[in-house]
Motif scaffolding. Structure first.
Motif: not given
Length: 159
Positions: A54-67, A123-137
């Motif tokens: 819900q907020d931007t804080g240490s190491g996270h940004f508002a609107g990004r998945a907590i998981y 909702v997914t932080p850019r640095e967390q996931v290689h989106f090409r693998y999700v698209l391939i899936t």
């Protein structure tokens, strides 16, 4: 009631039986099941488990998945959820082929897929996931079905 004298298990009793079940009944059941799977996986992709920050804080940004802070676990969730969503969409479109309003079903389905992908990207932080693998899936069920069809056509043609 399940016949007890035949020695059949409840599992085999509830399996599809061509002598008892019509293709129309089977299609209707499958449409309900894949509709439910599509709805649940869509919702999970749009609103991931644990919600979003819900907020931007240490190491996270508002609107990004907590998981997503659990990188490997989130990656497994995202790939599995996308595979389930994509597979259910494939079955749904296949079962409604040549139905009235088939074009409209395709448009709605394609729009839902674009919405799913854009929500997951949002909702997914850019640095967390290689989106090409999700698209391939997401494409795997469609490519697999095409390869199976091509194999069957080639086998029928040579037999």
């Amino acid at each position: 009631m399940i016949p007890r004298s035949t020695g059949k298990s409840w599992f085999s009793y509830f399996q599809f039986n061509e002598d008892r079940d019509s293709p129309n009944e089977a299609r209707n059941v499958l449409l309900i099941i894949v509709g439910l799977i599509a709805a649940v996986t869509f919702q999970a992709g749009v609103n991931p488990p644990g919600g979003v920050w819900q907020d931007t804080g240490s190491g996270h940004f508002a609107g990004r998945a907590i998981y997503a802070s659990q990188k490997d676990a989130y990656y497994v969730f995202l790939v599995s959820n996308t595979l389930a969503f994509s597979s259910s969409i494939l079955v749904l479109v296949s079962l409604t082929y040549r139905f009235p309003f088939h074009f409209e079903i395709w448009v709605a389905t394609a729009s839902m897929m674009v919405t799913y992908v854009s929500a997951v990207f949002a909702v997914t932080p850019r640095e967390q996931v290689h989106f090409r693998y999700v698209l391939i899936t997401a494409v795997v069920p469609f490519v697999t079905r095409c390869l199976i069809q091509m194999f069957n056509w080639c086998r029928r043609g040579s037999g």
